[in-house]
Scaffold this active site. Structure first.
Site, PDB file in Angstrom:
ATOM      1  N   SER A 124     -45.921  46.951  15.914  1.00  8.09           N
ATOM      2  CA  SER A 124     -46.555  47.400  14.684  1.00  8.09           C
ATOM      3  C   SER A 124     -48.004  46.897  14.630  1.00  8.09           C
ATOM      4  O   SER A 124     -48.781  47.171  15.542  1.00  8.09           O
ATOM      5  CB  SER A 124     -45.721  46.938  13.480  1.00  8.09           C
ATOM      6  OG  SER A 124     -46.084  47.632  12.318  1.00  8.09           O
ATOM      7  N   ASP A 178     -39.813  56.901  12.568  1.00  6.35           N
ATOM      8  CA  ASP A 178     -40.605  55.800  12.001  1.00  6.35           C
ATOM      9  C   ASP A 178     -41.271  56.267  10.707  1.00  6.35           C
ATOM     10  O   ASP A 178     -42.086  57.185  10.708  1.00  6.35           O
ATOM     11  CB  ASP A 178     -41.667  55.358  13.015  1.00  6.35           C
ATOM     12  CG  ASP A 178     -42.303  54.019  12.658  1.00  6.35           C
ATOM     13  OD1 ASP A 178     -42.505  53.758  11.457  1.00  6.35           O
ATOM     14  OD2 ASP A 178     -42.618  53.251  13.582  1.00  6.35           O
ATOM     15  N   HIS A 209     -38.612  52.229  12.325  1.00  2.00           N
ATOM     16  CA  HIS A 209     -39.651  51.242  12.657  1.00  2.00           C
ATOM     17  C   HIS A 209     -38.967  49.956  13.125  1.00  2.00           C
ATOM     18  O   HIS A 209     -38.865  48.968  12.396  1.00  2.00           O
ATOM     19  CB  HIS A 209     -40.526  50.986  11.429  1.00  2.00           C
ATOM     20  CG  HIS A 209     -41.815  50.276  11.729  1.00  2.00           C
ATOM     21  ND1 HIS A 209     -42.806  50.831  12.528  1.00  2.00           N
ATOM     22  CD2 HIS A 209     -42.276  49.065  11.340  1.00  2.00           C
ATOM     23  CE1 HIS A 209     -43.826  49.994  12.594  1.00  2.00           C
ATOM     24  NE2 HIS A 209     -43.527  48.915  11.891  1.00  2.00           N
TER      25      HIS A 209
END
Length: 228
Positions: A124, A178, A209
């Site tokens: 991320s 995601d 995610h």
């Protein structure tokens, strides 16, 4: 090697065997800390030869605009740009974290690990930082692993990228479901990198995610190649 007096970020370190000559610096996502990916060391089950040191740094605490200014561990501040869905990164905080990662790389060099045996990895926001810092690093790295992320401030890459890492292997992986960083944003980053000549290995998985078992196996295979 980049030198300077910047204080090293606090980090968690694990080694697969004694006297490692390979290092993976792995950056966590927004609001997490270095402990978030520590369990992946056992899940990856890398061979003990060559020995690898995992470094999991903790990002600094800072207010994050997209979260209404809440203070949390973050590699940089960012928000949604006015009038669009584009992300707008705070460059001062992004460059601060870039220098912090460069300092960790320099520290590994001082401990006997060559830059060409160092991987910058992240998930991320940590993956975005891995791309940002790695592509600008002035010595050849072993690779960049960018998980569930995107290329920050893409308009600056052409001017700021360092030729030392024009051929650095890049592993990008993303979940098709995601809902934090849309796969379309990651795919646009992939296309820009490919068009710029970077060797990108792309994987996508039926996940949100997060990280999945199949992805861990693909990461393991890629790391064994770039750190051989």
């Amino acid at each position: 090697m980049i030198s300077g007096s910047i204080d090293l970020l606090p980090s968690i370190e694990l080694e697969t065997a004694v006297h490692p000559a390979r290092t993976i610096i792995w950056m966590h996502g927004l609001g997490a800390d270095g402990s978030d990916f520590v369990p992946i060391v056992d899940e990856l089950a890398l061979p003990s030869i060559p020995a690898v040191r995992f470094v999991f740094p903790h990002a600094s605490m800072r207010p994050v605009s997209i979260n209404r200014g809440m203070v949390m561990r973050a590699w940089y501040d960012y928000d949604i740009a006015d009038g669009s869905a584009a992300l707008q990164e705070n460059m001062a905080s992004l460059r601060e974290s870039q220098r912090a990662i460069e300092a960790l790389v320099s520290h590994e060099v001082q401990r006997g690990v060559k830059p060409e045996n160092i991987v910058l990895a992240g998930f991320s926001q940590g993956g975005a930082l891995a791309l940002f810092a790695g592509l600008r690093y002035p010595e050849k790295l072993a690779g960049i692993m960018a998980l569930s992320c995107y290329l920050p401030v893409p308009q600056t890459l052409a001017e700021e990228a360092h030729h030392a890492n024009f051929a650095v292997p890049i592993f990008m992986a993303h979940g098709v479901a995601d809902n934090v960083i849309p796969i379309t944003l990651a795919a646009a980053s992939r296309e820009q990198l490919l068009e710029s000549g970077y060797p990108v290995e792309w994987r996508e998985y039926g996940m949100a995610h997060t990280v999945c078992r199949e992805e861990i196996q693909d990461i393991r295979n890629w790391l064994q190649r770039v750190l051989a």
